[in-house]
Design an enzyme around this catalytic site. Structure first.
Site, PDB file in Angstrom:
ATOM      1  N   ASP A 208       0.832  -1.199   0.000  1.00 37.40           N
ATOM      2  CA  ASP A 208       0.000   0.000   0.000  1.00 37.40           C
ATOM      3  C   ASP A 208       0.873   1.259   0.000  1.00 37.40           C
ATOM      4  OD1 ASP A 208      -2.784   1.035   0.319  1.00 37.40           O
ATOM      5  OD2 ASP A 208      -1.947   1.907   2.153  1.00 37.40           O
ATOM      6  N   GLU A 273       1.619  -0.649  -4.996  1.00 43.75           N
ATOM      7  CA  GLU A 273       0.779   0.484  -5.363  1.00 43.75           C
ATOM      8  C   GLU A 273       1.681   1.710  -5.285  1.00 43.75           C
ATOM      9  OE1 GLU A 273      -3.198   2.874  -3.931  1.00 43.75           O
ATOM     10  OE2 GLU A 273      -1.583   2.469  -2.546  1.00 43.75           O
TER      11      GLU A 273
HETATM   12  C1  GLC Z   1      -4.260   3.010  -0.834  1.00 46.67           C
HETATM   13  C2  GLC Z   1      -5.496   2.153  -0.750  1.00 46.67           C
HETATM   14  C3  GLC Z   1      -6.635   3.017  -0.334  1.00 46.67           C
HETATM   15  C4  GLC Z   1      -6.316   3.601   1.018  1.00 46.67           C
HETATM   16  C5  GLC Z   1      -4.989   4.344   1.010  1.00 46.67           C
HETATM   17  C6  GLC Z   1      -4.496   4.637   2.402  1.00 46.67           C
HETATM   18  O1  GLC Z   1      -4.383   3.989  -1.815  1.00 46.67           O
HETATM   19  O2  GLC Z   1      -5.720   1.493  -1.952  1.00 46.67           O
HETATM   20  O3  GLC Z   1      -7.842   2.313  -0.305  1.00 46.67           O
HETATM   21  O4  GLC Z   1      -7.326   4.495   1.390  1.00 46.67           O
HETATM   22  O5  GLC Z   1      -3.987   3.577   0.404  1.00 46.67           O
HETATM   23  O6  GLC Z   1      -4.016   3.497   3.025  1.00 46.67           O
END
Ligand code: GLC
Length: 534
Positions: A208, A273
């Site tokens: 994340d 991500e």
């Molecule tokens: C990422 C996740 C999202 C979350 C954010 C904070 O972007 O995909 O859903 O709100 O991180 O952890």
């Protein structure tokens, strides 16, 4: 002398991963919220669908301020979802069903209910407890101006003040304090968390906010005064080459240590991500010895436009290839508008046609792909909520100015004619987000019985992808076609995606393997795609 056969390519290079948004996948205990046992009960559906792995969104102990991305204990399962023993059982059962399991790791922040943050609040400024987070004194005479001008991705300032006058940083909600990754204790803790789950058999991690962990020394101002102020302080994807909290070079030594750890556990993988602007920047995350994969946001955010898609595909194949990593493709996730709605241009039937064609495009490309739960059913973004029904902190924190992400997070319709469509068992509490009654037409049960359904399309495509030599390999080459058609060879197979408004004739003698709309007279209709053997 005979040569030893080359080892099989790593599973993650070509895997199709199904994203299980646990809150909305399947509810076994009847509280209106999906759970571990619900996933277990639906493993046969996933195995029959033909995916290789599942990625499960955060299931850890959490106050659920940000749907589980506010983790209070990385080594336990939230009682809302089940127990640690249940999760261990699910990992085993998934493996028995032939499915690998990827879990989320959330390293940028913890929940404000995490034991570390509670200890930090109880301790004095300058203490080792506070040094795990980013506590700073404020500016101005009384220290009542935040330490810098950073903004929360969810809206408002990225700083919250505590009673003794210090401020702490949170790039997301105030209940998600950022960790200080320059502190070795934080690094050790996450190696230990990763190992905790690797020992329990997980096959990988989705990282994340991977591009956010490292902050520039001194936490310098970003300089927002140069930007027009207004509603777009809510979404802040402002990627410069030297941004103080995105995409810092020092991230990569963290990821090298993670890769080294994973290498001790067979073929475990990481997918990041890390939304860092142009695709060329993504390559830094998948260099040898670093992460295995990153979500391809430029592809995910491309409009339904042949030139734009051709360019992002071309650059992706080139850039990931040069780094020795498999390309990555993704059309949806729990943060973005459903693909069938994004491509609809106001016409839901057109949106569905394009979403089906896009699925064949994505699954027809070389490398790995991610299918977000519900996209295999072709479901649309849900917009029917009253303000009181919305749950996303983005909606709540922006005072309703930003709609937020609830519309793509609605519990799945499995079977039956009315909500909750067996998302929950009979007599259960209402689903945590209200399902549209119109979903009776798109339940998994109904679509299984219909060979023309979007679910059947996914099942056929995934079967062909597994069985056909062309799709199993990593070969990819463009084939001449009109500008509005994406046409490419995958070894002995080929893919044609027609974004024009005229039928696209396949070569004479083509044998269609799977098509998103029945080819008429040997031609792929507009807004449709086909895989074929020339
Ligand atoms: C990422 C996740 C999202 C979350 C954010 C904070 O972007 O995909 O859903 O709100 O991180 O952890």
């Amino acid at each position: 002398m005979t040569r030893a056969p080359s080892p099989p390519a790593s599973w993650w290079r070509t895997a199709v991963v199904y994203q299980v948004y646990i809150r909305s996948f399947a509810d076994a205990d009847g509280d209106g919220m999906g759970d571990v046992a619900g996933i277990g009960a639906r493993l046969p559906y996933l195995a029959d669908l033909g995916v290789d792995a599942i990625w499960i969104n955060p299931w850890y102990r959490s106050p659920q301020v940000d749907a589980g991305y506010d983790v209070a204990d990385f080594r336990d399962i939230d009682p809302l979802f089940g127990t640690l023993a249940g999760a261990e059982g699910l990992i085993r059962d998934a493996h028995l069903a032939g499915l690998r399991v990827i879990v989320d790791v959330v390293p940028n922040h913890t929940s404000s209910e995490h034991a570390w943050f509670r200890a930090a609040l109880a301790a004095a400024p300058g203490s080792p407890e506070r040094a795990r987070y980013l506590f700073r004194d404020g500016r101005g005479p009384g220290g009542d101006v935040p330490p810098n001008d950073w903004r929360s991705v969810f809206g408002g300032p990225a700083w919250t003040r505590v009673p003794d006058g210090q401020w702490y940083l949170h790039l997301f909600a105030p209940e998600q304090p950022d960790l200080d990754w320059s502190n070795p204790e934080v690094r050790e803790e996450f190696l230990s968390v990763l190992e905790f789950w690797l020992r329990r058999g997980v096959d990988g991690f989705r990282v994340d906010v991977a591009h956010g962990l490292i902050k520039a020394p001194g936490l310098p101002d970003i300089g927002y005064h140069a930007l027009p102020l207004g509603p777009h302080d809510v979404a802040l994807p402002w990627h410069s080459d030297d941004h103080p909290h995105w995409n810092r070079a020092e991230l990569h030594e963290v990821f090298r240590s993670w890769r080294a750890l994973a290498a001790r556990y067979g073929d475990a993988m990481f997918v990041a991500e890390a939304e860092v602007g142009p695709i060329e920047r993504y390559a830094d995350y998948v260099r040898p010895g670093e992460l295995h994969s990153t979500f391809n946001f430029p592809f995910l955010k491309s409009p339904w436009d042949a030139a734009a898609l051709r360019e992002v595909i071309d650059r992706t194949v080139r850039v990931y290839g040069a780094a020795g990593a498999p390309p990555n493709w993704v059309l949806g996730n729990h943060d973005l508008t459903r693909v069938a709605t994004r491509f609809a241009d106001g016409d839901p039937a057109r949106g569905l046609r394009r979403a089906r064609a896009a699925a064949l495009l994505m699954l027809g490309l070389p490398g790995g792909a991610y299918v977000y739960q519900g996209d295999e059913l072709g479901i649309e973004e849900v917009v029917h909520f009253t303000p009181g029904e919305r749950q996303d902190p983005i909606f709540l924190r922006s005072g309703g100015a930003v709609t937020g992400r609830d519309g793509c997070r609605v519990p799945l319709p499995w079977s039956g004619d009315e909500p909750p469509f067996w998302f929950s068992p009979p007599g259960a509490a209402a689903p945590w987000l209200r399902q549209p009654a119109s979903w009776r037409a798109v339940t998994a049960e109904r679509q299984l019985a219909d060979p023309g359904s979007t679910l059947s399309l996914h099942r056929t495509a995934l079967r062909v992808r597994r069985a056909h030599d062309g799709f199993r390999g990593e070969g990819f080459a463009w084939i001449d076609a009109p500008g509005e058609v994406l046409h490419f060879a995958r070894g002995s197979a080929a893919v044609a995606v027609n974004l024009s408004d005229r039928p696209f004739p396949l070569p004479r003698g083509a044998r269609v393997l799977v098509a998103s709309a029945e080819p008429a007279g040997g031609a792929v209709p507009p807004d449709a795609a086909a895989w074929y053997e020339p």
